[in-house]
Design a protein around this motif. Sequence first.
Motif, PDB file in Angstrom:
ATOM      1  N   PRO A  48      12.581   2.489  12.530  1.00 17.66           N
ATOM      2  CA  PRO A  48      12.885   1.047  12.476  1.00 17.66           C
ATOM      3  C   PRO A  48      11.900   0.145  13.211  1.00 17.66           C
ATOM      4  CG  PRO A  48      14.400   2.167  13.955  1.00 17.66           C
ATOM      5  CD  PRO A  48      13.564   3.235  13.317  1.00 17.66           C
ATOM      6  N   THR A  49      11.210   0.647  14.202  1.00 18.76           N
ATOM      7  CA  THR A  49      10.339  -0.239  14.982  1.00 18.76           C
ATOM      8  C   THR A  49       8.898  -0.261  14.484  1.00 18.76           C
ATOM      9  OG1 THR A  49       9.863   1.506  16.577  1.00 18.76           O
ATOM     10  CG2 THR A  49      11.745   0.054  17.040  1.00 18.76           C
ATOM     11  N   ILE A  50       8.556   0.592  13.567  1.00 19.00           N
ATOM     12  CA  ILE A  50       7.186   0.636  13.054  1.00 19.00           C
ATOM     13  C   ILE A  50       7.141  -0.133  11.736  1.00 19.00           C
ATOM     14  CG2 ILE A  50       5.309   2.109  12.275  1.00 19.00           C
ATOM     15  CD1 ILE A  50       6.513   4.335  13.970  1.00 19.00           C
ATOM     16  N   THR A  51       6.337  -1.178  11.673  1.00 16.94           N
ATOM     17  CA  THR A  51       6.235  -1.980  10.456  1.00 16.94           C
ATOM     18  C   THR A  51       4.785  -2.390  10.225  1.00 16.94           C
ATOM     19  OG1 THR A  51       6.651  -4.015  11.691  1.00 16.94           O
ATOM     20  CG2 THR A  51       8.558  -2.947  10.681  1.00 16.94           C
ATOM     21  N   GLY A  52       4.514  -2.822   9.018  1.00 15.26           N
ATOM     22  CA  GLY A  52       3.233  -3.427   8.677  1.00 15.26           C
ATOM     23  C   GLY A  52       2.044  -2.503   8.798  1.00 15.26           C
ATOM     24  N   ALA A  53       0.990  -3.033   9.373  1.00 13.91           N
ATOM     25  CA  ALA A  53      -0.281  -2.316   9.464  1.00 13.91           C
ATOM     26  C   ALA A  53      -0.172  -1.091  10.363  1.00 13.91           C
ATOM     27  CB  ALA A  53      -1.354  -3.254   9.993  1.00 13.91           C
ATOM     28  N   GLU A  54       0.675  -1.160  11.370  1.00 16.87           N
ATOM     29  CA  GLU A  54       0.847  -0.009  12.259  1.00 16.87           C
ATOM     30  C   GLU A  54       1.422   1.185  11.497  1.00 16.87           C
ATOM     31  OE1 GLU A  54       4.003  -0.076  15.296  1.00 16.87           O
ATOM     32  OE2 GLU A  54       2.366   0.185  16.739  1.00 16.87           O
ATOM     33  N   MET A  55       2.376   0.920  10.609  1.00 20.08           N
ATOM     34  CA  MET A  55       2.979   1.996   9.814  1.00 20.08           C
ATOM     35  C   MET A  55       1.928   2.636   8.903  1.00 20.08           C
ATOM     36  SD  MET A  55       6.115   1.882   7.093  1.00 20.08           S
ATOM     37  CE  MET A  55       5.332   0.658   6.087  1.00 20.08           C
ATOM     38  N   TRP A  56       1.142   1.818   8.226  1.00 18.32           N
ATOM     39  CA  TRP A  56       0.145   2.361   7.302  1.00 18.32           C
ATOM     40  C   TRP A  56      -0.977   3.076   8.044  1.00 18.32           C
ATOM     41  CZ3 TRP A  56       1.751   3.277   2.781  1.00 18.32           C
ATOM     42  CH2 TRP A  56       2.721   2.470   2.215  1.00 18.32           C
ATOM     43  N   ALA A  57      -1.281   2.634   9.238  1.00 17.42           N
ATOM     44  CA  ALA A  57      -2.287   3.336  10.043  1.00 17.42           C
ATOM     45  C   ALA A  57      -1.780   4.713  10.451  1.00 17.42           C
ATOM     46  CB  ALA A  57      -2.641   2.509  11.278  1.00 17.42           C
ATOM     47  N   MET A  58      -0.510   4.783  10.805  1.00 18.33           N
ATOM     48  CA  MET A  58       0.075   6.082  11.150  1.00 18.33           C
ATOM     49  C   MET A  58       0.122   7.006   9.936  1.00 18.33           C
ATOM     50  SD  MET A  58       3.105   5.058  13.793  1.00 18.33           S
ATOM     51  CE  MET A  58       3.537   6.745  14.143  1.00 18.33           C
ATOM     52  N   VAL A  59       0.461   6.462   8.790  1.00 17.80           N
ATOM     53  CA  VAL A  59       0.474   7.269   7.562  1.00 17.80           C
ATOM     54  C   VAL A  59      -0.927   7.775   7.265  1.00 17.80           C
ATOM     55  CG1 VAL A  59       0.769   7.158   5.061  1.00 17.80           C
ATOM     56  CG2 VAL A  59       2.518   6.212   6.549  1.00 17.80           C
ATOM     57  N   ALA A  60      -1.907   6.904   7.371  1.00 20.45           N
ATOM     58  CA  ALA A  60      -3.285   7.303   7.079  1.00 20.45           C
ATOM     59  C   ALA A  60      -3.766   8.386   8.041  1.00 20.45           C
ATOM     60  CB  ALA A  60      -4.206   6.088   7.150  1.00 20.45           C
ATOM     61  N   TYR A  61      -3.406   8.266   9.300  1.00 23.82           N
ATOM     62  CA  TYR A  61      -3.900   9.233  10.279  1.00 23.82           C
ATOM     63  C   TYR A  61      -3.137  10.556  10.221  1.00 23.82           C
ATOM     64  CZ  TYR A  61      -5.395  11.314  14.640  1.00 23.82           C
ATOM     65  OH  TYR A  61      -5.894  12.171  15.573  1.00 23.82           O
ATOM     66  N   TYR A  62      -1.819  10.493  10.328  1.00 20.57           N
ATOM     67  CA  TYR A  62      -1.023  11.714  10.444  1.00 20.57           C
ATOM     68  C   TYR A  62      -0.789  12.405   9.105  1.00 20.57           C
ATOM     69  CZ  TYR A  62      -0.119  10.288  15.213  1.00 20.57           C
ATOM     70  OH  TYR A  62      -0.273   9.931  16.532  1.00 20.57           O
ATOM     71  N   VAL A  63      -0.324  11.687   8.133  1.00 19.85           N
ATOM     72  CA  VAL A  63       0.041  12.316   6.858  1.00 19.85           C
ATOM     73  C   VAL A  63      -1.200  12.779   6.107  1.00 19.85           C
ATOM     74  CG1 VAL A  63       1.195  11.956   4.654  1.00 19.85           C
ATOM     75  CG2 VAL A  63       2.187  11.028   6.741  1.00 19.85           C
ATOM     76  N   PHE A  64      -2.222  11.944   6.047  1.00 18.95           N
ATOM     77  CA  PHE A  64      -3.411  12.339   5.303  1.00 18.95           C
ATOM     78  C   PHE A  64      -4.170  13.469   5.981  1.00 18.95           C
ATOM     79  CE2 PHE A  64      -3.520   7.885   3.297  1.00 18.95           C
ATOM     80  CZ  PHE A  64      -2.680   8.311   2.275  1.00 18.95           C
ATOM     81  N   SER A  65      -4.119  13.544   7.307  1.00 20.36           N
ATOM     82  CA  SER A  65      -4.763  14.677   7.975  1.00 20.36           C
ATOM     83  C   SER A  65      -4.008  15.979   7.683  1.00 20.36           C
ATOM     84  CB  SER A  65      -4.866  14.439   9.478  1.00 20.36           C
ATOM     85  OG  SER A  65      -3.583  14.375  10.063  1.00 20.36           O
ATOM     86  N   ASP A  66      -2.681  15.913   7.623  1.00 18.67           N
ATOM     87  CA  ASP A  66      -1.914  17.108   7.265  1.00 18.67           C
ATOM     88  C   ASP A  66      -2.142  17.508   5.811  1.00 18.67           C
ATOM     89  OD1 ASP A  66      -0.872  17.396   9.778  1.00 18.67           O
ATOM     90  OD2 ASP A  66       0.968  16.281   9.329  1.00 18.67           O
TER      91      ASP A  66
END
Length: 108
Positions: A48-66
Amino acid sequence: MSKCCCKYAKWFPHNWLCLRGLYFLFLGLFYLAFCYAIYQAVVIFRHPTITGAEMWAMVAYYVFSDLALAVGFLTVAKILKVLRKIKQAVAPCCCSTQEAPAAQEETK
């Protein structure tokens, strides 16, 4: 462990599981990494607290690296599968040639 012609070759990892066993090991690691990437994506998108550019940055870093790691595991698994087929076609194991005459003698 398989019987080998070399004195020390039985201690190498490729003789512990053979190429087929290593193929299944890396295939299992691929599915594990892929499922973990999906889990991380769900957790990131539902937080709930992660929104916008921060969320997409986390997706790009964590999910795409996995996912990149999962593709790497799948690539190694496919290479091992091809190597196993080439090995069977070109140079069968010396241990199987020693067992073949013994099997033929038993049938006579």
